[in-house]
Design an enzyme around this catalytic site. Sequence first.
Site, PDB file in Angstrom:
ATOM      1  N   HIS A   1      -1.218   0.198   4.653  1.00 37.21           N
ATOM      2  CA  HIS A   1      -1.696   0.840   5.888  1.00 37.21           C
ATOM      3  C   HIS A   1      -1.143   2.255   6.045  1.00 37.21           C
ATOM      4  O   HIS A   1      -0.011   2.542   5.667  1.00 37.21           O
ATOM      5  CB  HIS A   1      -1.415  -0.018   7.121  1.00 37.21           C
ATOM      6  CG  HIS A   1       0.025  -0.308   7.400  1.00 37.21           C
ATOM      7  ND1 HIS A   1       0.821   0.543   8.121  1.00 37.21           N
ATOM      8  CD2 HIS A   1       0.807  -1.363   7.079  1.00 37.21           C
ATOM      9  CE1 HIS A   1       2.033   0.017   8.225  1.00 37.21           C
ATOM     10  NE2 HIS A   1       2.060  -1.134   7.597  1.00 37.21           N
TER      11      HIS A   1
ATOM     12  N   ASP B   1      -1.078   3.935   9.061  1.00 39.46           N
ATOM     13  CA  ASP B   1      -0.413   4.191  10.343  1.00 39.46           C
ATOM     14  C   ASP B   1       1.069   3.839  10.285  1.00 39.46           C
ATOM     15  O   ASP B   1       1.503   3.021   9.466  1.00 39.46           O
ATOM     16  CB  ASP B   1      -1.109   3.430  11.488  1.00 39.46           C
ATOM     17  CG  ASP B   1      -1.192   1.928  11.263  1.00 39.46           C
ATOM     18  OD1 ASP B   1      -1.487   1.503  10.128  1.00 39.46           O
ATOM     19  OD2 ASP B   1      -0.931   1.166  12.214  1.00 39.46           O
TER      20      ASP B   1
ATOM     21  N   GLU C   1      -2.824  -0.903  11.526  1.00 45.31           N
ATOM     22  CA  GLU C   1      -2.195  -2.178  11.181  1.00 45.31           C
ATOM     23  C   GLU C   1      -1.104  -2.539  12.183  1.00 45.31           C
ATOM     24  O   GLU C   1      -0.896  -3.704  12.493  1.00 45.31           O
ATOM     25  CB  GLU C   1      -1.604  -2.108   9.767  1.00 45.31           C
ATOM     26  CG  GLU C   1      -1.174  -3.468   9.211  1.00 45.31           C
ATOM     27  CD  GLU C   1       0.210  -3.908   9.652  1.00 45.31           C
ATOM     28  OE1 GLU C   1       0.479  -5.123   9.634  1.00 45.31           O
ATOM     29  OE2 GLU C   1       1.038  -3.063  10.030  1.00 45.31           O
TER      30      GLU C   1
ATOM     31  N   ASP D   1       3.103  -5.693   2.419  1.00 49.97           N
ATOM     32  CA  ASP D   1       3.612  -5.161   3.688  1.00 49.97           C
ATOM     33  C   ASP D   1       4.871  -5.877   4.151  1.00 49.97           C
ATOM     34  O   ASP D   1       5.271  -5.758   5.296  1.00 49.97           O
ATOM     35  CB  ASP D   1       2.523  -5.228   4.764  1.00 49.97           C
ATOM     36  CG  ASP D   1       2.853  -4.315   5.938  1.00 49.97           C
ATOM     37  OD1 ASP D   1       3.649  -3.381   5.761  1.00 49.97           O
ATOM     38  OD2 ASP D   1       2.319  -4.556   7.042  1.00 49.97           O
TER      39      ASP D   1
END
Length: 414
Positions: free
Chosen positions: A95, A97, A162, A191
């Site tokens: 992601h 962000d 995310e 992640d």
Amino acid sequence: MKRDEIFHHVESLREEMVELQKELTRRPALGPESGGQGEKEKADFLKAWIVQNLKKAEVQEFNAPDPRVPCGYRPNLIVFYPGKDSKRTLWVMSHMDVVPSGDLEQWKHNPFEAWVEDGKIFGRGVEDNQQEMVASLAALQTLERLDLTPPDRIGIVLVSDEETGSEHGIRHILKVAPKLFKPQDLIVVPDAGSQEGIYIEVAEKSILWIRFTVHGKQTHASTPDLGVNARKASAYLTVRLCETLAKRFPASNPLFDPPLSTFEPTKVQANVPNINTIPGEEVFYFDCRVLPEYPLKEVTAVIDEVVRSVERDFTVSVEMDYPQREEAAPPTPEDAPVIKRLSRAVRSVLKEKTKTIGIGGGTVAAVFRKAGLNAAVWAKQDELAHEPNEYSVIDNMVDDAKVYVDFFLHEERE
Ligand SMILES: [Zn+2]
């Protein structure tokens, strides 16, 4: 070409990877919930980088409309890299962000000007999730520069949103392109991970947060009979819930640590300010993490039973609501192709055996699992996400790039 030669090439990209980290950190991709303008600047930079560095790749855009940001959309990019066969795709999703820096006092330097110290790169977003974004892109760079064609098509997914629910990120992609991800595809969502890099997360517990509001009747503490003690009823309710839930949901699953479902009383709201008043109302919370073998509605049915028993015994009334209620996604089987192939790649780079695990919290992999797609969560990292002085160990980033190259190139049956 030999593995060692390929890995040697990955090593040669180390400085470029650090530079890319710095450029990405300079473009704070904060969602509107965090007072930011979204991910557009970072996405534009990435697009230009891909065009320049990955000639064989093709970028597709899946912009999710969002009037809260100046450009009116949240960008999502997919980088496709051709393979010998396009029947299935190997995906790595990271992601763009980041979360806000938090208290700047706690940072040694500007969180959005990444700096290197002791083999680590520091800055907001460098670990969560840029380490894996950069590592997976460096893996493609390696394929391209060495002119290696992987057996399957590769898709590097770079999403927005995310950190705040993925509505404008992966959920948007799945909505507008429901056939893009296929059941035979292999999906890695790097992640979360561990320092050793050997744990592959395949399952999650359900999350149930409950707020109990117990209504009684306030009175002077010397005359309890004139009131109804909401505090006392709450204490009994807490103990009965702990005992009953543990007894009724005893399953143990060794995939998880801890292996049991957990039912924990947590926050209590302040009631009366003084000691000699019997509280007429009490508000408290439970945080439950339930093994996927138990549907949450079975848990809430038992909670209802216990609540009724306390209402009867203490003449209170109890209201309940659920600040969070997230049913666990079906686990990814431990022998799924993505697990086998990723395990093999990790083993070939780190020389360690992997271990599949379940966790108590939620990751974005659940979005795929709920859509019937197997997904593995893995990364080699110190888990500094969201902390001040967040860092990424540069060796980890390079190792993870090697793992991706190996994962892309070698079939799981090998
Ligand atoms: Zn993250």
